[in-house]
Design a protein around this motif. Structure first.
Motif, PDB file in Angstrom:
ATOM      1  N   TRP A 207      48.924  47.846  29.941  1.00 19.02           N
ATOM      2  CA  TRP A 207      48.691  46.933  28.833  1.00 19.02           C
ATOM      3  C   TRP A 207      48.969  47.659  27.513  1.00 19.02           C
TER       4      TRP A 207
ATOM      5  N   SER B 148      44.842  46.376  23.618  1.00 21.60           N
ATOM      6  CA  SER B 148      44.161  45.438  24.512  1.00 21.60           C
ATOM      7  C   SER B 148      43.202  46.140  25.467  1.00 21.60           C
TER       8      SER B 148
ATOM      9  N   SER C 176      43.179  34.282  35.060  1.00 16.44           N
ATOM     10  CA  SER C 176      44.521  33.732  35.265  1.00 16.44           C
ATOM     11  C   SER C 176      45.609  34.787  35.093  1.00 16.44           C
ATOM     12  N   THR C 177      45.303  35.861  34.363  1.00 18.95           N
ATOM     13  CA  THR C 177      46.319  36.897  34.145  1.00 18.95           C
ATOM     14  C   THR C 177      46.561  37.734  35.405  1.00 18.95           C
TER      15      THR C 177
ATOM     16  N   LEU D 275      39.560  40.125  30.026  1.00 17.12           N
ATOM     17  CA  LEU D 275      40.772  39.653  30.685  1.00 17.12           C
ATOM     18  C   LEU D 275      40.494  38.321  31.388  1.00 17.12           C
TER      19      LEU D 275
ATOM     20  N   ARG E 204      48.832  28.288  37.264  1.00 15.72           N
ATOM     21  CA  ARG E 204      49.560  29.547  37.327  1.00 15.72           C
ATOM     22  C   ARG E 204      49.146  30.353  38.564  1.00 15.72           C
TER      23      ARG E 204
END
Length: 312
Positions: A174, A178, A186-187, A183, A219
């Protein structure tokens, strides 16, 4: 049927010979041979056939082996309990902790504690939570530390510190700004993950979280995370992240150590909740002054490492 008969029977099963059974039982070979003959005579059953110096269990012996395993296990527990009670007469604090706690947190806390209790002898062991429960109940340890507090009625627990769950990644995964930023789950879409074995409460929680996300996040539904490796300990998960195996969801202690010593990156995963660093002891006996003091030191060390104000 005597318990000694069962011990002889199982020793021969395990060793495959009278000579090997004698070594397991710490008796002479003639004494073991005579004992086996007496067992077969008392039970009225041929237990072994003999060929080329080896003993082979009969079908009757196999059935008796299966039926008697539980009894022999209980006998072993009684022996372990007796040994634990006997050694408990010595003045030593016996502590057992899960690997994530024992890796660096416990040694640091013990160093602080030792300054106040320089003469106290300690015995430290590392096990998973299920084995910690057994060790406490069998008096093989006085105090346990775990990230998954057991609910056994004979044990009491004290919550020491809440640990957020973190996603661990290799250095540079990252942007630096960040790092430590929460977090969204969905990432993790399409990401390769290293996870704990399904016996672990964190693993079950993560599996449930990912399954739920796949149902509600388009996603995630199209590109679900892929657990490629399962491990037994959080430190091993961190080592695999460092080697490039994938990302891992770990406790904050493991993440802190991995980031400070292995150069990894970590971000909180709020949707996964928290784990609780807990002290465990036998309810009936309560905590000794020494055990209470060490638990306090462990809580202070965790706060020093993981509280933002303390690190600032």
């Amino acid at each position: 049927m005597r318990l000694r008969d069962l011990e002889i029977f199982h020793a021969v099963l395990q060793a495959g010979s009278v000579t090997g059974a004698a070594r397991l039982l710490h008796i002479s070979q003639p004494a073991a041979s005579k004992a086996l003959q007496q067992v077969e005579r008392h039970w009225g059953i041929v237990l072994f056939t003999r060929s080329a110096g080896q003993l082979y269990p009969t079908e009757e012996a196999r059935q008796l082996e299966e039926a008697s395993q539980g009894m022999l296990g209980q006998l072993d527990e009684v022996k372990r309990l007796a040994a634990g009670l006997r050694s408990g007469e010595e003045q030593a604090l016996k502590v057992i902790a899960t690997p994530a706690i024992a890796q660096q947190l416990l040694p640091q806390a013990l160093g602080q504690w030792r300054r106040r209790h320089a003469q106290v002898r300690c015995e430290l062991a590392t096990q998973h939570t299920r084995e910690i429960v057994d060790a406490l109940l069998l008096h093989e340890a006085e105090l346990g530390f775990t990230l998954s507090a057991p609910t056994h009625p004979a044990l009491a627990t004290r919550a020491l510190f809440s640990l957020p769950l973190m996603v661990l990644a290799p250095e540079g995964y990252w942007a630096q700004e960040s790092h430590n930023v929460p977090l969204p789950v969905s990432t993790l879409a399409g990401v390769q993950l290293v996870a704990l074995g399904t016996h672990d409460p964190l693993a079950r929680r993560l599996d449930s979280l990912l399954a739920s996300a796949e149902q509600h996040e388009p996603r995630m539904y199209d590109h679900p995370p892929h657990i490629i490796t399962r491990v037994q300990t959080y430190p091993l998960a961190a080592a695999l992240v460092q080697s490039g195996e994938g990302l891992a969801v770990v406790d904050a202690l493991t993440a802190y150590i991995a980031c400070t010593t292995q150069g990894l990156m970590a971000r909180p995963l709020p949707a996964a909740g928290e784990l609780v660093l807990s002290a465990v002891w036998r309810r009936k006996e309560g905590r000794s002054r020494l055990a209470q003091s060490l638990a306090d030191s462990l809580a202070r060390q965790a706060a020093q490492w993981l509280t933002p104000a303390a690190k600032a």
